[in-house]
Enzyme design. Structure first.
Site, PDB file in Angstrom:
ATOM      1  N   THR A  12      46.365 -17.235   3.116  1.00 49.55           N
ATOM      2  CA  THR A  12      46.719 -18.403   2.307  1.00 49.55           C
ATOM      3  C   THR A  12      46.684 -19.636   3.212  1.00 49.55           C
ATOM      4  O   THR A  12      47.032 -19.564   4.389  1.00 49.55           O
ATOM      5  CB  THR A  12      48.111 -18.258   1.643  1.00 49.55           C
ATOM      6  OG1 THR A  12      49.129 -18.308   2.642  1.00 49.55           O
ATOM      7  CG2 THR A  12      48.217 -16.954   0.856  1.00 49.55           C
ATOM      8  N   GLY A  14      43.912 -21.006   4.087  1.00 46.11           N
ATOM      9  CA  GLY A  14      42.816 -20.653   5.006  1.00 46.11           C
ATOM     10  C   GLY A  14      41.780 -21.748   5.166  1.00 46.11           C
ATOM     11  O   GLY A  14      40.766 -21.541   5.842  1.00 46.11           O
ATOM     12  N   GLY A  17      43.664 -26.073   9.588  1.00 45.23           N
ATOM     13  CA  GLY A  17      44.578 -25.792  10.698  1.00 45.23           C
ATOM     14  C   GLY A  17      44.587 -24.357  11.191  1.00 45.23           C
ATOM     15  O   GLY A  17      43.538 -23.771  11.495  1.00 45.23           O
ATOM     16  N   ILE A  18      45.782 -23.793  11.260  1.00 45.50           N
ATOM     17  CA  ILE A  18      45.959 -22.443  11.809  1.00 45.50           C
ATOM     18  C   ILE A  18      45.265 -21.404  10.931  1.00 45.50           C
ATOM     19  O   ILE A  18      44.636 -20.463  11.433  1.00 45.50           O
ATOM     20  CB  ILE A  18      47.475 -22.120  11.936  1.00 45.50           C
ATOM     21  CG1 ILE A  18      48.115 -23.041  12.992  1.00 45.50           C
ATOM     22  CG2 ILE A  18      47.695 -20.655  12.284  1.00 45.50           C
ATOM     23  CD1 ILE A  18      49.648 -23.064  12.962  1.00 45.50           C
ATOM     24  N   GLY A  19      45.354 -21.560   9.602  1.00 48.94           N
ATOM     25  CA  GLY A  19      44.728 -20.595   8.688  1.00 48.94           C
ATOM     26  C   GLY A  19      43.224 -20.554   8.852  1.00 48.94           C
ATOM     27  O   GLY A  19      42.620 -19.471   8.848  1.00 48.94           O
ATOM     28  N   SER A 138      58.600 -20.992  12.033  1.00 48.36           N
ATOM     29  CA  SER A 138      58.445 -22.186  12.880  1.00 48.36           C
ATOM     30  C   SER A 138      59.612 -22.244  13.844  1.00 48.36           C
ATOM     31  O   SER A 138      60.740 -21.859  13.488  1.00 48.36           O
ATOM     32  CB  SER A 138      58.443 -23.455  12.039  1.00 48.36           C
ATOM     33  OG  SER A 138      58.570 -24.594  12.874  1.00 48.36           O
ATOM     34  N   TYR A 151      62.677 -27.976   5.644  1.00 52.41           N
ATOM     35  CA  TYR A 151      61.667 -27.227   6.413  1.00 52.41           C
ATOM     36  C   TYR A 151      62.346 -26.169   7.290  1.00 52.41           C
ATOM     37  O   TYR A 151      61.934 -25.017   7.310  1.00 52.41           O
ATOM     38  CB  TYR A 151      60.839 -28.194   7.258  1.00 52.41           C
ATOM     39  CG  TYR A 151      59.654 -27.545   7.937  1.00 52.41           C
ATOM     40  CD1 TYR A 151      58.519 -27.200   7.209  1.00 52.41           C
ATOM     41  CD2 TYR A 151      59.671 -27.271   9.293  1.00 52.41           C
ATOM     42  CE1 TYR A 151      57.432 -26.601   7.819  1.00 52.41           C
ATOM     43  CE2 TYR A 151      58.581 -26.664   9.919  1.00 52.41           C
ATOM     44  CZ  TYR A 151      57.465 -26.344   9.185  1.00 52.41           C
ATOM     45  OH  TYR A 151      56.389 -25.739   9.792  1.00 52.41           O
TER      46      TYR A 151
END
Ligand code: NAP
Length: 258
Positions: A12, A14, A17-19, A138, A151
């Site tokens: 998800t 995707g 960034g990181i995805g 995080s 967050y």
């Protein structure tokens, strides 16, 4: 031979960034990937880059369980199975106490917590023994960052949920773990220019022993480890990649200024 040969992964978020870094790495390691997000243009760009045989994009909002279920069904229809679920989609928004609307607070929790739970629930009927579920925490769950209540609470919740899901799914041989990134260079920070990035990095690095931001590819490698059989005995845990900011804060440059 790739570490994910023959595997199918749902990622998800995707398309950024990181995805996206994880999607690239997973495909390099032999997986086929199904990418979700809301932005159709970046989803399509990701598939164009990764190739139609290896990647499928599904526009799906993580806050809508029906949408998540449709993404899973599309993955099964296209690739026939699901081995890895990387619930990576997430948002950040300022929620300072005294000046926050309910809708903002709710939205952060809906994407980062509720969306994660229902993504896993949607995938569950298709996951077999040996499957790996990877959630996304995080370091800000623990850092007390001002203005970050929603967050921080959301990512703390993910860490707690990791343990519950690991307990619930252990009898089925499904592993559930949590990647916990520190400050990583991705669009989530909202920086637009190299100057913006330089300013952010100069400030953030002061509190990071390795004296720099993380790169999305470095977090993707942790996800690869958890996705692959290399982590076959790792269950219900957080793995932090933050340049030492949480574990050894006094090694950070801010403490070394003389
Ligand atoms: P990013 O580049 O902004 O990526 C966030 C991804 O989440 C995007 O692909 C976005 O796609 C997707 N997303 C957001 N809301 C969504 C929704 N309602 N439904 C479906 N997809 C949604 O940021 P990132 O840094 O790679 O973030 C990835 C994860 O790492 C997040 O969970 C974030 O909290 C976590 N993280 C990041 C850092 C960091 O410093 N970068 C540190 C700790 C943790 P669309 O916009 O197309 O929907």
């Amino acid at each position: 031979m790739g570490k994910l040969d023959g595997k199918v992964a749902l990622i998800t978020g995707g398309n950024s960034g990181i995805g996206l870094a994880a999607a690239r790495l997973f495909v390099t390691e032999g997986a086929r990937v199904v990418l979700t997000g809301r932005n159709l243009a970046t989803l399509n760009a990701a598939v164009e880059e990764l190739g139609n045989e290896s990647a499928l994009a599904v526009q799906a909002d993580a806050t809508d369980p029906e949408s998540s279920a449709k993404a899973v069904e599309a993955a099964i229809e296209r690739f026939g199975k699901l081995d890895i679920v990387y619930a990576n989609a997430g948002i950040s928004a300022p929620t300072p106490v005294g000046d926050t609307e309910l809708s903002t607070f709710d939205e952060v929790l809906r994407v980062n917590v509720t969306g994660v739970f229902f993504t896993v629930q949607a995938a569950l009927p298709y996951l077999q023994k040996g499957a790996s579920v990877i959630l996304t925490g995080s370091v800000l769950a623990q850092a007390g960052r001002p203005g970050g209540s929603a967050y921080a609470a959301s990512k703390g919740a993910v860490s707690s949920m990791t343990k519950v899901l690991a307990s619930e799914l252990s009898p089925r041989g499904i592993r559930v773990n949590n990647v916990v990134p520190g400050a990583t260079r991705t669009p989530i920070w909202g920086q637009n220019t190299p100057e913006d990035w330089a300013k952010l990095e100069a400030g953030m690095s002061l509190s990071i022993p390795l004296n720099r931001l993380g790169e999305p590819e470095e977090i993707a490698k942790v996800a690869l480890f958890l996705a692959s059989d290399d982590s076959s005995f790792i269950q219900g845990t957080d793995i932090t990649a933050d340049g030492g900011a949480g574990a050894a804060p006094m090694g950070a440059p801010i403490y070394c200024l003389s």
